[in-house]
Design a protein around this motif. Structure first.
Motif, PDB file in Angstrom:
ATOM      1  N   LEU A   1       0.837  -1.194   0.000  1.00  0.00           N
ATOM      2  CA  LEU A   1       0.000   0.000   0.000  1.00  0.00           C
ATOM      3  C   LEU A   1       0.872   1.243   0.000  1.00  0.00           C
ATOM      4  O   LEU A   1       1.993   1.235   0.513  1.00  0.00           O
ATOM      5  CB  LEU A   1      -0.908   0.047   1.232  1.00  0.00           C
ATOM      6  CG  LEU A   1      -1.956  -1.042   1.420  1.00  0.00           C
ATOM      7  CD1 LEU A   1      -2.650  -0.856   2.762  1.00  0.00           C
ATOM      8  CD2 LEU A   1      -2.980  -1.023   0.296  1.00  0.00           C
ATOM      9  N   HIS A   2       0.327   2.319  -0.572  1.00  0.00           N
ATOM     10  CA  HIS A   2       0.913   3.661  -0.485  1.00  0.00           C
ATOM     11  C   HIS A   2       2.321   3.718  -1.061  1.00  0.00           C
ATOM     12  O   HIS A   2       3.146   4.531  -0.639  1.00  0.00           O
ATOM     13  CB  HIS A   2       0.937   4.165   0.961  1.00  0.00           C
ATOM     14  CG  HIS A   2      -0.363   4.079   1.662  1.00  0.00           C
ATOM     15  ND1 HIS A   2      -0.481   4.140   3.030  1.00  0.00           N
ATOM     16  CD2 HIS A   2      -1.639   3.931   1.185  1.00  0.00           C
ATOM     17  CE1 HIS A   2      -1.755   4.024   3.384  1.00  0.00           C
ATOM     18  NE2 HIS A   2      -2.470   3.895   2.268  1.00  0.00           N
TER      19      HIS A   2
ATOM     20  N   LEU B   1      -0.875  -1.051  -8.440  1.00  0.00           N
ATOM     21  CA  LEU B   1      -1.118   0.342  -8.776  1.00  0.00           C
ATOM     22  C   LEU B   1      -2.399   0.791  -8.088  1.00  0.00           C
ATOM     23  O   LEU B   1      -3.425   0.119  -8.184  1.00  0.00           O
ATOM     24  CB  LEU B   1      -1.279   0.514 -10.288  1.00  0.00           C
ATOM     25  CG  LEU B   1      -0.103   0.105 -11.174  1.00  0.00           C
ATOM     26  CD1 LEU B   1      -0.506   0.189 -12.642  1.00  0.00           C
ATOM     27  CD2 LEU B   1       1.110   0.983 -10.904  1.00  0.00           C
ATOM     28  N   ASP B   2      -2.342   1.922  -7.410  1.00  0.00           N
ATOM     29  CA  ASP B   2      -3.506   2.486  -6.731  1.00  0.00           C
ATOM     30  C   ASP B   2      -3.624   3.937  -7.175  1.00  0.00           C
ATOM     31  O   ASP B   2      -2.658   4.702  -7.091  1.00  0.00           O
ATOM     32  CB  ASP B   2      -3.309   2.393  -5.209  1.00  0.00           C
ATOM     33  CG  ASP B   2      -4.572   2.720  -4.427  1.00  0.00           C
ATOM     34  OD1 ASP B   2      -5.597   3.088  -5.048  1.00  0.00           O
ATOM     35  OD2 ASP B   2      -4.533   2.619  -3.190  1.00  0.00           O
ATOM     36  N   PHE B   3      -4.816   4.322  -7.664  1.00  0.00           N
ATOM     37  CA  PHE B   3      -4.971   5.645  -8.257  1.00  0.00           C
ATOM     38  C   PHE B   3      -6.327   6.220  -7.898  1.00  0.00           C
ATOM     39  O   PHE B   3      -7.349   5.535  -7.961  1.00  0.00           O
ATOM     40  CB  PHE B   3      -4.836   5.541  -9.784  1.00  0.00           C
ATOM     41  CG  PHE B   3      -4.971   6.851 -10.499  1.00  0.00           C
ATOM     42  CD1 PHE B   3      -3.969   7.812 -10.419  1.00  0.00           C
ATOM     43  CD2 PHE B   3      -6.089   7.129 -11.256  1.00  0.00           C
ATOM     44  CE1 PHE B   3      -4.090   9.027 -11.081  1.00  0.00           C
ATOM     45  CE2 PHE B   3      -6.230   8.328 -11.934  1.00  0.00           C
ATOM     46  CZ  PHE B   3      -5.225   9.291 -11.849  1.00  0.00           C
ATOM     47  N   ALA B   4      -6.320   7.492  -7.522  1.00  0.00           N
ATOM     48  CA  ALA B   4      -7.555   8.217  -7.251  1.00  0.00           C
ATOM     49  C   ALA B   4      -7.440   9.601  -7.860  1.00  0.00           C
ATOM     50  O   ALA B   4      -6.368  10.217  -7.842  1.00  0.00           O
ATOM     51  CB  ALA B   4      -7.821   8.322  -5.755  1.00  0.00           C
TER      52      ALA B   4
ATOM     53  N   TRP C   1       6.110   6.622   3.540  1.00  0.00           N
ATOM     54  CA  TRP C   1       4.813   6.318   2.945  1.00  0.00           C
ATOM     55  C   TRP C   1       4.600   4.830   2.659  1.00  0.00           C
ATOM     56  O   TRP C   1       3.594   4.262   3.057  1.00  0.00           O
ATOM     57  CB  TRP C   1       4.660   7.100   1.623  1.00  0.00           C
ATOM     58  CG  TRP C   1       4.099   8.461   1.832  1.00  0.00           C
ATOM     59  CD1 TRP C   1       4.805   9.640   1.865  1.00  0.00           C
ATOM     60  CD2 TRP C   1       2.735   8.810   2.064  1.00  0.00           C
ATOM     61  NE1 TRP C   1       3.955  10.685   2.096  1.00  0.00           N
ATOM     62  CE2 TRP C   1       2.680  10.206   2.220  1.00  0.00           C
ATOM     63  CE3 TRP C   1       1.561   8.073   2.155  1.00  0.00           C
ATOM     64  CZ2 TRP C   1       1.497  10.883   2.459  1.00  0.00           C
ATOM     65  CZ3 TRP C   1       0.362   8.736   2.388  1.00  0.00           C
ATOM     66  CH2 TRP C   1       0.342  10.124   2.539  1.00  0.00           C
ATOM     67  N   THR C   2       5.533   4.226   1.945  1.00  0.00           N
ATOM     68  CA  THR C   2       5.332   2.864   1.459  1.00  0.00           C
ATOM     69  C   THR C   2       5.181   1.882   2.611  1.00  0.00           C
ATOM     70  O   THR C   2       6.006   1.836   3.518  1.00  0.00           O
ATOM     71  CB  THR C   2       6.523   2.439   0.578  1.00  0.00           C
ATOM     72  OG1 THR C   2       6.677   3.391  -0.485  1.00  0.00           O
ATOM     73  CG2 THR C   2       6.298   1.052   0.002  1.00  0.00           C
ATOM     74  N   LEU C   3       4.120   1.082   2.561  1.00  0.00           N
ATOM     75  CA  LEU C   3       3.872   0.060   3.571  1.00  0.00           C
ATOM     76  C   LEU C   3       4.322  -1.291   3.040  1.00  0.00           C
ATOM     77  O   LEU C   3       3.887  -1.729   1.973  1.00  0.00           O
ATOM     78  CB  LEU C   3       2.394   0.014   3.945  1.00  0.00           C
ATOM     79  CG  LEU C   3       1.847   1.285   4.613  1.00  0.00           C
ATOM     80  CD1 LEU C   3       0.368   1.132   4.914  1.00  0.00           C
ATOM     81  CD2 LEU C   3       2.609   1.616   5.873  1.00  0.00           C
ATOM     82  N   ARG C   4       5.208  -1.955   3.806  1.00  0.00           N
ATOM     83  CA  ARG C   4       5.775  -3.226   3.400  1.00  0.00           C
ATOM     84  C   ARG C   4       5.442  -4.319   4.406  1.00  0.00           C
ATOM     85  O   ARG C   4       5.170  -4.036   5.576  1.00  0.00           O
ATOM     86  CB  ARG C   4       7.303  -3.110   3.271  1.00  0.00           C
ATOM     87  CG  ARG C   4       7.759  -2.116   2.227  1.00  0.00           C
ATOM     88  CD  ARG C   4       9.270  -2.117   2.066  1.00  0.00           C
ATOM     89  NE  ARG C   4       9.693  -1.134   1.086  1.00  0.00           N
ATOM     90  CZ  ARG C   4       9.723  -1.346  -0.229  1.00  0.00           C
ATOM     91  NH1 ARG C   4       9.365  -2.536  -0.703  1.00  0.00           N
ATOM     92  NH2 ARG C   4      10.101  -0.393  -1.059  1.00  0.00           N
TER      93      ARG C   4
END
Length: 260
Positions: A82-83, A99-102, A229-232
């Motif tokens: 996520l993120h 890929l996550d997009f808003a 930011w990046t969640l691992r």
């Protein structure tokens, strides 16, 4: 505050859903071996500008983020789920990319995510495990959408997602999940990926939510990357993420971000 949208407002949200779906389709097609994550972000940024849309991410700075996100799409690779903050990384054959997009179009937001293997999926156990993980999130998303019926409750969506995840052998983290969508990207109600049937807010026509199951291969624990930011995954195992923006209508769930 939970807001319900009129049928006219839901119709007005359709262009945002189509745009988000189109961006994910084009960025996914561009995500080939050797392509840099920053190139994917630049493509999404260019599409936003050409459409006259607005990014929901670039200035986004919630309490859990170290700073404003600064990019327009999340690119989570392998053990990131996520993120994922795009950075100077060239995709390799067999990478698992989410890929996550808003984005906002004419003041209305849609949010969606997709996971896939870049290039040729690795053979053997690795390739099979990746495909199982991706398909589990897709099946959980489909189950969650099927449960998004007027008269049901948020817990029915959560329980449907969890049944798929647990059935596939995954543990489920509930720190992050689905959420309300409307004029902003994140609103009430929270839609966890595990829960009990018959519990939570009633699903009423006009409710618009993002349903987003995400699973990790061998853990439910995550940590934040030094980028803030990046969640691992805590154990280095891979993650996958699927998401759609869904409107509850009198006739059942309407997927606003459906991709061709």
């Amino acid at each position: 505050m939970i807001e319900l949208r009129t049928p006219r407002e839901i119709e007005q949200m359709r262009p945002a859903g189509r745009f988000v779906a189109d961006v994910l389709t084009q960025v996914s097609a561009a995500a080939k071996v050797g392509v840099n994550l920053l190139e994917l972000d630049a493509l999404a940024h260019r599409m936003i500008k050409e459409r006259g849309a607005e990014s929901c991410y670039i200035d986004y700075h919630p309490s859990f983020g170290a700073s404003p996100f600064g990019k327009v799409i999340c690119t989570s690779v392998n053990d990131a789920v996520l993120h994922g903050l795009p950075f100077d990384y060239r995709l390799q054959d067999g990478d698992l990319l989410s890929l996550d997009f808003a984005a906002s179009v004419d003041g209305w937001v849609s949010d969606s995510a997709v996971s896939f293997v870049v290039g040729n999926p690795r053979g053997g156990d690795r390739g099979a495990a990746d495909q199982k993980l991706i398909e589990a999130t897709q099946d959980a998303l489909a189950a969650g959408i099927a449960a998004a019926q007027p008269g049901n409750k948020i817990g029915d969506i959560s329980a449907a997602i969890a049944a798929v995840g647990h059935g596939a052998g995954y543990r489920i983290n509930t720190d992050f999940g689905g959420h309300g969508v409307g004029r902003t990207m994140h609103g009430d109600p929270h839609v966890p990926n595990d829960g009990r049937k018959g519990r939570g807010f009633p699903l009423k026509p006009g409710l618009v939510i993002a349903i987003e199951p995400w699973f990790l291969e061998t853990t439910d624990e995550i940590f934040t990357d030094p980028d803030g930011w990046t969640l691992r995954s805590a154990d280095g195992s891979r993650g996958a993420h699927s998401e759609h923006t869904v409107a509850i209508t009198e006739d059942g769930p309407l997927v606003l971000t459906a991709r061709d």
